[in-house]
Scaffold this motif. Structure first.
Motif, mmCIF file in Angstrom:
data_model
loop_
_atom_site.group_PDB
_atom_site.id
_atom_site.type_symbol
_atom_site.label_atom_id
_atom_site.label_comp_id
_atom_site.label_asym_id
_atom_site.label_seq_id
_atom_site.Cartn_x
_atom_site.Cartn_y
_atom_site.Cartn_z
ATOM 1 N N LYS A 24 42.877 121.450 -41.207
ATOM 2 C CA LYS A 24 43.304 122.189 -39.999
ATOM 3 C C LYS A 24 43.118 123.693 -40.180
ATOM 4 O O LYS A 24 42.738 124.396 -39.237
ATOM 5 N N ASP A 83 40.552 125.920 -37.784
ATOM 6 C CA ASP A 83 40.949 127.161 -37.106
ATOM 7 C C ASP A 83 39.962 128.289 -37.427
ATOM 8 O O ASP A 83 39.512 129.007 -36.538
ATOM 9 N N CYS A 107 43.554 115.320 -37.679
ATOM 10 C CA CYS A 107 43.007 116.632 -37.357
ATOM 11 C C CYS A 107 42.297 116.665 -36.010
ATOM 12 O O CYS A 107 41.754 117.700 -35.617
ATOM 13 N N GLY A 108 42.288 115.558 -35.289
ATOM 14 C CA GLY A 108 41.741 115.521 -33.937
ATOM 15 C C GLY A 108 40.307 115.041 -33.806
ATOM 16 O O GLY A 108 39.765 115.007 -32.697
ATOM 17 N N LEU A 155 34.593 116.943 -33.599
ATOM 18 C CA LEU A 155 35.652 117.691 -32.953
ATOM 19 C C LEU A 155 34.979 118.840 -32.222
ATOM 20 O O LEU A 155 34.225 119.599 -32.824
ATOM 21 N N LYS A 214 35.151 122.320 -29.868
ATOM 22 C CA LYS A 214 36.040 123.479 -29.717
ATOM 23 C C LYS A 214 36.898 123.364 -28.465
ATOM 24 O O LYS A 214 38.080 123.687 -28.485
ATOM 25 N N VAL A 226 40.342 121.389 -28.787
ATOM 26 C CA VAL A 226 41.404 121.781 -29.716
ATOM 27 C C VAL A 226 42.503 122.487 -28.970
ATOM 28 O O VAL A 226 42.290 123.252 -28.076
#
Length: 183
Positions: A120, A124, A153-154, A178, A180, A183
């Motif tokens: 994570k 970021d 973490c998605g 993932l 952007k 998020v």
């Protein structure tokens, strides 16, 4: 497209961890976890047989400037690389800024939430500092721990492929992404 990466001056701090560039003095910690049977194999490479082998890898981490050492209480317990993704496997991302994450954690620290915390922190950094559009992360179909980290973490399943490991086997590999904007 694979965005250029240089983490040689990047330090990411999370609640419990420091993610930082590798140093030659990390050799003992690295060899300690990389030499354990089953650790590297989960990520597709054979466990290390000697400190010399580990030193060659640390040297490549330092020179390539794309892999973080994961430090907990002054000890390196894992690595997290920002790798080039396979543009031939995922040609549909050619107009996007993309990279792939790869990670390994010492067996002594499995199941304590360290890897999702580290991932994570890097997510970021990649989305907010480097402005990536997509992050790719893969796991072998039988690697449930890595699958869970990615889910936490998605990352969402994208597609499967066959992957040749560093020790010569062919494995079913799950590609997860993932974006952007998710998020």
């Amino acid at each position: 497209m694979n965005l250029e990466i240089d983490i040689s001056n990047v330090v990411i701090k999370t609640e419990r961890l420091i993610l930082r560039p590798w140093k030659e003095t990390d050799l003992d910690d690295f060899f300690e976890y990389a030499s354990v049977d089953g650790v590297g194999e989960m990520a597709g490479w054979p466990h290390h047989k000697s400190k010399e082998e580990s030193k060659l890898i640390i040297d490549s981490f330092i020179n390539d400037k794309k892999t973080f050492a994961i430090e907990y209480k002054g000890k390196v317990i894992g690595s997290l690389g920002i790798e080039e993704y396979n543009e031939n496997t995922l040609p549909e991302f050619k107009d996007k800024k993309v990279r792939e994450l790869g990670f390994v954690l010492s067996k002594n620290y499995w199941g304590k939430g360290f890897m999702p915390e580290a991932v994570k922190g890097v997510i970021d950094y990649l989305f907010n500092q480097l402005q990536l559009d997509i992050i790719v992360c893969c796991h072998f179909a039988n690697n449930i721990q890595s699958k869970r980290v990615q889910e936490k973490c998605g990352f969402k399943f994208y597609k499967k492929r066959r992957y040749e490991t560093g020790y010569g086997t062919i494995e079913d590999d799950c590609i997860n992404i993932l974006c952007k904007n998710e998020v």
